[in-house]
Motif scaffolding. Structure first.
Motif, PDB file in Angstrom:
ATOM      1  N   GLY A  24       0.818  -1.199   0.000  1.00 32.71           N
ATOM      2  CA  GLY A  24       0.000   0.000   0.000  1.00 32.71           C
ATOM      3  C   GLY A  24       0.856   1.256   0.000  1.00 32.71           C
ATOM      4  N   PRO A  25       0.264   2.399  -0.302  1.00 30.28           N
ATOM      5  CA  PRO A  25       1.031   3.647  -0.381  1.00 30.28           C
ATOM      6  C   PRO A  25       1.348   4.215   1.001  1.00 30.28           C
ATOM      7  CG  PRO A  25      -1.278   4.108  -0.742  1.00 30.28           C
ATOM      8  CD  PRO A  25      -1.167   2.603  -0.587  1.00 30.28           C
ATOM      9  N   ALA A  26       2.455   4.909   1.090  1.00 30.67           N
ATOM     10  CA  ALA A  26       2.819   5.579   2.343  1.00 30.67           C
ATOM     11  C   ALA A  26       2.807   7.079   2.077  1.00 30.67           C
ATOM     12  CB  ALA A  26       4.184   5.110   2.821  1.00 30.67           C
ATOM     13  N   PHE A  27       1.615   7.664   2.132  1.00 32.17           N
ATOM     14  CA  PHE A  27       1.504   9.106   1.914  1.00 32.17           C
ATOM     15  C   PHE A  27       2.039   9.855   3.128  1.00 32.17           C
ATOM     16  CE2 PHE A  27      -2.194   7.454  -0.599  1.00 32.17           C
ATOM     17  CZ  PHE A  27      -1.684   7.771  -1.861  1.00 32.17           C
ATOM     18  N   GLU A  28       2.703  10.964   2.856  1.00 29.44           N
ATOM     19  CA  GLU A  28       3.236  11.766   3.953  1.00 29.44           C
ATOM     20  C   GLU A  28       2.134  12.453   4.732  1.00 29.44           C
ATOM     21  OE1 GLU A  28       6.128  14.488   2.544  1.00 29.44           O
ATOM     22  OE2 GLU A  28       7.612  12.958   2.050  1.00 29.44           O
ATOM     23  N   ASN A  29       1.073  12.858   4.020  1.00 30.42           N
ATOM     24  CA  ASN A  29      -0.034  13.550   4.670  1.00 30.42           C
ATOM     25  C   ASN A  29      -1.244  13.514   3.749  1.00 30.42           C
ATOM     26  OD1 ASN A  29       0.448  15.664   2.686  1.00 30.42           O
ATOM     27  ND2 ASN A  29       2.140  16.333   4.013  1.00 30.42           N
ATOM     28  N   GLU A  30      -2.333  14.089   4.208  1.00 30.28           N
ATOM     29  CA  GLU A  30      -3.578  14.083   3.433  1.00 30.28           C
ATOM     30  C   GLU A  30      -3.430  14.861   2.125  1.00 30.28           C
ATOM     31  OE1 GLU A  30      -8.296  15.391   3.921  1.00 30.28           O
ATOM     32  OE2 GLU A  30      -6.926  15.475   5.628  1.00 30.28           O
ATOM     33  N   HIS A  31      -2.655  15.939   2.157  1.00 35.58           N
ATOM     34  CA  HIS A  31      -2.448  16.738   0.943  1.00 35.58           C
ATOM     35  C   HIS A  31      -1.790  15.904  -0.153  1.00 35.58           C
ATOM     36  CE1 HIS A  31      -1.429  20.085  -1.695  1.00 35.58           C
ATOM     37  NE2 HIS A  31      -0.187  19.613  -1.724  1.00 35.58           N
ATOM     38  N   GLU A  32      -0.766  15.140   0.215  1.00 37.77           N
ATOM     39  CA  GLU A  32      -0.084  14.319  -0.785  1.00 37.77           C
ATOM     40  C   GLU A  32      -1.017  13.229  -1.306  1.00 37.77           C
ATOM     41  OE1 GLU A  32       4.291  12.591  -1.185  1.00 37.77           O
ATOM     42  OE2 GLU A  32       3.093  11.410   0.239  1.00 37.77           O
ATOM     43  N   ALA A  33      -1.822  12.653  -0.427  1.00 33.53           N
ATOM     44  CA  ALA A  33      -2.768  11.618  -0.858  1.00 33.53           C
ATOM     45  C   ALA A  33      -3.748  12.180  -1.881  1.00 33.53           C
ATOM     46  CB  ALA A  33      -3.515  11.068   0.357  1.00 33.53           C
ATOM     47  N   ASN A  34      -4.306  13.328  -1.593  1.00 28.49           N
ATOM     48  CA  ASN A  34      -5.254  13.952  -2.529  1.00 28.49           C
ATOM     49  C   ASN A  34      -4.569  14.333  -3.838  1.00 28.49           C
ATOM     50  OD1 ASN A  34      -7.444  13.765  -0.774  1.00 28.49           O
ATOM     51  ND2 ASN A  34      -6.992  15.732   0.196  1.00 28.49           N
ATOM     52  N   GLU A  35      -3.326  14.805  -3.750  1.00 26.75           N
ATOM     53  CA  GLU A  35      -2.586  15.207  -4.945  1.00 26.75           C
ATOM     54  C   GLU A  35      -2.344  14.011  -5.866  1.00 26.75           C
ATOM     55  OE1 GLU A  35       1.694  17.297  -6.129  1.00 26.75           O
ATOM     56  OE2 GLU A  35       1.455  16.223  -4.228  1.00 26.75           O
ATOM     57  N   VAL A  36      -1.821  12.916  -5.300  1.00 28.03           N
ATOM     58  CA  VAL A  36      -1.478  11.745  -6.109  1.00 28.03           C
ATOM     59  C   VAL A  36      -2.733  11.085  -6.675  1.00 28.03           C
ATOM     60  CG1 VAL A  36      -0.488   9.429  -6.033  1.00 28.03           C
ATOM     61  CG2 VAL A  36       0.694  11.336  -4.913  1.00 28.03           C
ATOM     62  N   LEU A  37      -3.752  10.925  -5.850  1.00 25.44           N
ATOM     63  CA  LEU A  37      -4.997  10.325  -6.328  1.00 25.44           C
ATOM     64  C   LEU A  37      -5.631  11.196  -7.411  1.00 25.44           C
ATOM     65  CD1 LEU A  37      -6.521   9.093  -2.952  1.00 25.44           C
ATOM     66  CD2 LEU A  37      -5.513   7.697  -4.755  1.00 25.44           C
ATOM     67  N   GLY A  38      -5.532  12.503  -7.240  1.00 23.51           N
ATOM     68  CA  GLY A  38      -6.069  13.416  -8.253  1.00 23.51           C
ATOM     69  C   GLY A  38      -5.342  13.272  -9.580  1.00 23.51           C
ATOM     70  N   LEU A  39      -4.018  13.084  -9.534  1.00 27.69           N
ATOM     71  CA  LEU A  39      -3.242  12.905 -10.758  1.00 27.69           C
ATOM     72  C   LEU A  39      -3.602  11.602 -11.460  1.00 27.69           C
ATOM     73  CD1 LEU A  39       0.280  14.099  -9.517  1.00 27.69           C
ATOM     74  CD2 LEU A  39      -1.241  15.300 -11.103  1.00 27.69           C
ATOM     75  N   ILE A  40      -3.781  10.545 -10.690  1.00 24.41           N
ATOM     76  CA  ILE A  40      -4.140   9.251 -11.277  1.00 24.41           C
ATOM     77  C   ILE A  40      -5.506   9.320 -11.944  1.00 24.41           C
ATOM     78  CG2 ILE A  40      -4.742   6.855 -10.732  1.00 24.41           C
ATOM     79  CD1 ILE A  40      -2.529   6.887  -8.635  1.00 24.41           C
ATOM     80  N   MET A  41      -6.480   9.922 -11.249  1.00 23.20           N
ATOM     81  CA  MET A  41      -7.821  10.010 -11.833  1.00 23.20           C
ATOM     82  C   MET A  41      -7.840  10.959 -13.028  1.00 23.20           C
ATOM     83  SD  MET A  41      -9.317   7.772 -10.169  1.00 23.20           S
ATOM     84  CE  MET A  41     -10.796   7.964 -11.168  1.00 23.20           C
ATOM     85  N   ALA A  42      -6.994  11.985 -12.987  1.00 27.58           N
ATOM     86  CA  ALA A  42      -6.906  12.900 -14.129  1.00 27.58           C
ATOM     87  C   ALA A  42      -6.374  12.158 -15.353  1.00 27.58           C
ATOM     88  CB  ALA A  42      -6.015  14.090 -13.793  1.00 27.58           C
ATOM     89  N   ARG A  43      -5.387  11.285 -15.158  1.00 28.25           N
ATOM     90  CA  ARG A  43      -4.871  10.498 -16.282  1.00 28.25           C
ATOM     91  C   ARG A  43      -5.927   9.519 -16.785  1.00 28.25           C
ATOM     92  NH1 ARG A  43      -2.551  10.512 -20.938  1.00 28.25           N
ATOM     93  NH2 ARG A  43      -1.770   8.472 -21.549  1.00 28.25           N
ATOM     94  N   TYR A  44      -6.659   8.910 -15.890  1.00 25.59           N
ATOM     95  CA  TYR A  44      -7.749   8.013 -16.278  1.00 25.59           C
ATOM     96  C   TYR A  44      -8.741   8.757 -17.175  1.00 25.59           C
ATOM     97  CZ  TYR A  44     -11.772   4.836 -15.739  1.00 25.59           C
ATOM     98  OH  TYR A  44     -12.848   3.996 -15.970  1.00 25.59           O
ATOM     99  N   ASN A  45      -9.129   9.943 -16.760  1.00 20.51           N
ATOM    100  CA  ASN A  45     -10.089  10.726 -17.531  1.00 20.51           C
ATOM    101  C   ASN A  45      -9.504  11.197 -18.857  1.00 20.51           C
ATOM    102  OD1 ASN A  45     -12.233  10.541 -15.675  1.00 20.51           O
ATOM    103  ND2 ASN A  45     -11.376  12.187 -14.432  1.00 20.51           N
ATOM    104  N   GLU A  46      -8.207  11.479 -18.877  1.00 17.33           N
ATOM    105  CA  GLU A  46      -7.544  11.834 -20.135  1.00 17.33           C
ATOM    106  C   GLU A  46      -7.621  10.692 -21.136  1.00 17.33           C
ATOM    107  OE1 GLU A  46      -4.012  15.172 -19.748  1.00 17.33           O
ATOM    108  OE2 GLU A  46      -3.489  13.042 -19.681  1.00 17.33           O
TER     109      GLU A  46
END
Length: 217
Positions: free
Chosen positions: A58-80
């Motif tokens: 599983g992922p080891a996010f440093e904080n909630e901000h990083e979790a939201n950032e990375v998940l947002g990038l993955i979903m953005a690529r999915y939508n692309e």
């Protein structure tokens, strides 16, 4: 919708490379995985496929901000990918590039294989299709997946051709598979069972008047 920039992809690549798990996906594998999810005959929710991205630990996010950032990038690529496959010639797969500038498609194919493994039986709808174009489009990524898994080398002339044209070859096959998926989904949609109300039937609002004298207008 958000369009990923080069720095966005670099940020996502850096995070994936930082995961201390041999089963975690790198960027090209993630792209193949997301592409497989998009063209899969079955809709698979992120709650099921995201753990595959991170690997067993599983992922080891440093904080909630990083979790939201990375998940947002993955979903953005999915939508692309969804948007790109909706129009021929608009999708560009993310492939590793060798020192001679040729495309290394194996990591991408590994990711696509992981998507197929989530619903292995559902992909037979492409393989068994009566449409030769659909069968041909499926054979392309399926062949790459098979060779990537078994690490079976291609004949040199075929390997050179694939590496030279991998981006276009993969994009064209995905576009055809996506079109086939959408056709299958439309044909599988249940027919409407909503009763048709005639002009002279009683109005469904309960007024006692005929439909043409009441809510029709």
């Amino acid at each position: 919708m958000r369009k990923l920039t080069a720095p966005d992809l670099e940020r996502l690549d850096k995070f994936l490379c930082s995961l201390d798990d041999d089963d975690a996906m790198l960027l090209s594998a993630l792209d193949g995985f997301l592409s497989g999810l998009v063209v899969s005959p079955d809709l698979i929710l992120p709650s099921e496929w995201l753990p595959v991205v991170w690997g067993s630990e599983g992922p080891a996010f440093e904080n909630e901000h990083e979790a939201n950032e990375v998940l947002g990038l993955i979903m953005a690529r999915y939508n692309e990918i969804v948007r790109g496959l909706g129009r021929k010639g608009k999708h560009q797969p993310i492939l590793e590039i060798d020192v001679d500038e040729s495309a290394l498609w194996e990591l991408w194919a590994d990711g696509f294989a992981a998507a197929m493994a989530l619903r292995p039986d559902s992909w037979t709808v492409y393989e068994d299709s009566q449409d030769e174009a659909v069968q041909s489009s499926f054979r392309c990524p399926a062949s790459l997946v098979s060779r990537a898994i078994d690490r079976v080398p291609m004949p040199k002339e075929i390997d050179d051709e694939v590496r030279s044209n991998a981006h276009m070859l993969i994009a064209d096959c995905l576009h055809s598979l996506n079109a086939a998926r959408m056709t299958l989904n439309r044909s599988a949609a249940p027919a409407s069972t909503t009763p048709r109300i005639g002009r002279n039937d009683p109005c469904p609002c309960g007024s006692g008047k005929k439909f043409k004298k009441c809510c029709l207008n």
